[in-house]
Design an enzyme around this catalytic site. Structure first.
Site, PDB file in Angstrom:
ATOM      1  CE  LYS A  28      18.362 -34.645  16.813  1.00 50.74           C
ATOM      2  NZ  LYS A  28      18.413 -34.775  18.111  1.00 50.74           N
ATOM      3  CG  HIS A  86      19.083 -28.776  22.306  1.00 53.72           C
ATOM      4  ND1 HIS A  86      19.014 -29.960  21.624  1.00 53.72           N
ATOM      5  CD2 HIS A  86      19.350 -29.129  23.590  1.00 53.72           C
ATOM      6  CE1 HIS A  86      19.217 -30.965  22.448  1.00 53.72           C
ATOM      7  NE2 HIS A  86      19.433 -30.490  23.652  1.00 53.72           N
ATOM      8  CD  GLU A 142      20.870 -38.566  26.416  1.00 53.60           C
ATOM      9  OE1 GLU A 142      20.177 -37.591  26.705  1.00 53.60           O
ATOM     10  OE2 GLU A 142      20.654 -39.285  25.418  1.00 53.60           O
ATOM     11  CG  ASP A 194      18.811 -38.741  19.050  1.00 49.12           C
ATOM     12  OD1 ASP A 194      18.096 -37.788  18.686  1.00 49.12           O
ATOM     13  OD2 ASP A 194      18.964 -39.057  20.244  1.00 49.12           O
ATOM     14  CG  HIS A 248      22.936 -32.824  19.538  1.00 51.23           C
ATOM     15  ND1 HIS A 248      22.260 -31.731  19.069  1.00 51.23           N
ATOM     16  CD2 HIS A 248      21.970 -33.686  19.962  1.00 51.23           C
ATOM     17  CE1 HIS A 248      20.957 -31.903  19.210  1.00 51.23           C
ATOM     18  NE2 HIS A 248      20.754 -33.094  19.749  1.00 51.23           N
ATOM     19  CE  LYS A 261      18.080 -41.376  23.609  1.00 52.63           C
ATOM     20  NZ  LYS A 261      18.262 -40.135  24.351  1.00 52.63           N
TER      21      LYS A 261
END
Ligand code: BG6
Length: 423
Positions: free
Chosen positions: A98, A128, A166, A185, A190, A289
């Site tokens: 991606k 993933h 995260e 992102d 995801h 993040k």
């Protein structure tokens, strides 16, 4: 199996083999097969957007190549366009990372180029998260138990939160991340995949066609919660702060960042799954993040019971099913009578913790690609749908219609939230 590396840089065979051996060691791949692959691997310096270089590469790979494009998306498109001019052997498989395009139209164009080369089930769009054992647990939990699936609908569920907060900051990834941001992102890719697993109908089998059809169906029904992006999305970016005892510079000051771009490092989006099963249930997706606490889970919050008998008192919290993505965990919050006063309720969590999967998530999706199993790959139409879902929000953000909030690195993010409280 043999491995051929290629890229614009020069590598001598010895240096390349050493790097491959070291990379194998970091993931514990040290059996005789890995050793043989590392000993025999070759490297070809090539410009993969040029036909003559590609011909050389294809010849070196033989007739059953699995081509992994570890390239920026724009270069991948040029390489695939060049490949389509010379053609590839019928058994070739293409593996891409991606983002698949930068919007629905770009994803469609890319899909046209790819499907002009090989059939769709030879294309492996890697996400993933679909190789994470915990994400895949959603399927077993939902479809191999009697007790959850009948409750997973708008009659019983109040909200679904999918959170991937995260503690990692930019970590020197400005080259990619500054052009993407948290929405592209993490959410467009995801978290929408996780949503699909949580909301899809049961497939009759885990066959790639059936499984991916069910995911595509539910994503086609998904749209922003409101026509007004300001009412269903938030974006923010971290400022300087302290994280795990180290100082983190403001995102805008990180190396390689263009502050004028207003890239967000935290995104929250509420979407609706507009079908009979889920009508009226907000699905709230968030990722950020440089947050003080890593919180990575899907939380299904159930509606309160229709009536609790008079005389049962005390803490009454909604039942919540939590599926943790790290640490790997499934937990169910329930209310019981508890050890003390028999009619005063106590909150209890029933919990199961798991070890990691046999392979790391990338290993799982790569194994599937090497085995020619497309089940865990993102199908082309699904990639386009995921862009379609976020596009109105991306457009409003790019036009500056929604303020870019700020939060200090190491904090909980901007104050207030579209998400329910963790509880
Ligand atoms: O925790 P994992 O498996 O590294 O997944 C999260 C990462 O997933 C990647 O795809 C994102 O580009 C990263 O920004 C993110 O940190």
């Amino acid at each position: 199996m043999s491995l051929v590396g290629s890229g614009a840089d020069h590598w001598d065979d010895e240096g390349w083999r050493r790097t491959v051996t070291e990379s194998f060691a970091t993931v514990g791949a040290d059996g005789p097969q890995a050793e043989q692959v590392a000993q025999e691997t070759r490297y070809l310096q090539a410009d993969v957007t040029r036909e003559e270089d590609l011909r050389r590469l294809l010849a070196a790979c033989g007739g059953r190549a699995v081509i992994y494009f570890a390239l920026p998306p724009t270069v991948t498109v040029r390489a695939c366009t060049a490949l389509s001019r010379i053609g590839v052997p019928a058994a070739t498989r293409l593996v891409l990372e991606k983002p698949f395009g930068t919007d629905a139209a770009g994803a469609r164009e890319l899909n046209d180029v790819l499907t002009g080369l090989v059939p769709e089930d030879h294309i492996h769009r890697v996400d993933h998260f679909l190789g994470m054992s915990t994400v895949l647990n959603i399927i077993g939990l939902r479809f191999a138990n009697r007790i959850f699936e009948p409750l997973l609908n708008a009659t019983h569920v109040a909200t679904v939160d999918i959170v991937f907060d995260e503690t990692l900051a930019l970590e020197d990834r400005a080259g990619y991340y500054d052009g993407a941001g948290a929405l592209t992102d993490m959410i467009q890719s995801h978290l929408l995949q996780v949503l699909a697993l949580l909301a899809m109908d049961a497939p009759p089998s885990m066959d790639a066609l059936e499984f991916r059809d069910r995911k595509a169906q539910v994503l086609r029904a998904t749209r922003p919660w409101s026509e007004d992006p300001a009412a269903c999305s938030r974006r923010a970016r971290y400022t300087a702060g302290t994280l795990g005892g180290r100082s983190v510079p403001a995102y805008a000051e990180e190396k390689g960042v263009d502050p004028a771009r207003a890239t967000e490092t935290l995104a929250e989006v509420v979407v609706a799954v507009d079908n009979w099963r889920w009508a009226g249930v907000p699905f709230r997706l968030r990722s950020g993040k440089a947050l003080g606490v890593g919180r990575q889970e899907a939380v299904i919050t159930f509606r309160l019971p229709p009536r609790v008998p008079d005389g049962l008192t005390g803490h009454e919290r909604p039942n919540r099913l939590r599926i943790g993505f790290g640490p790997d965990r499934v937990a169910l919050d329930v209310n019981i009578n508890g050890p003390d006063d028999p009619f005063v309720l106590d909150p209890v969590t029933l919990e199961a913790n798991f070890g990691q999967g046999q392979l790391p998530p990338y290993g799982e999706v790569l194994r599937a690609a090497l085995n020619g199993d497309a089940t865990l790959s993102v199908r082309g139409d699904t990639a386009e749908q995921c862009w379609r879902i976020v596009e109105p929000i991306l457009a409003a953000w790019r036009a500056g219609d929604i303020p870019l909030e700020e939060y200090p690195a190491g904090s909980d993010g901007p104050s207030g939230s579209l998400l329910s409280q963790p509880g």
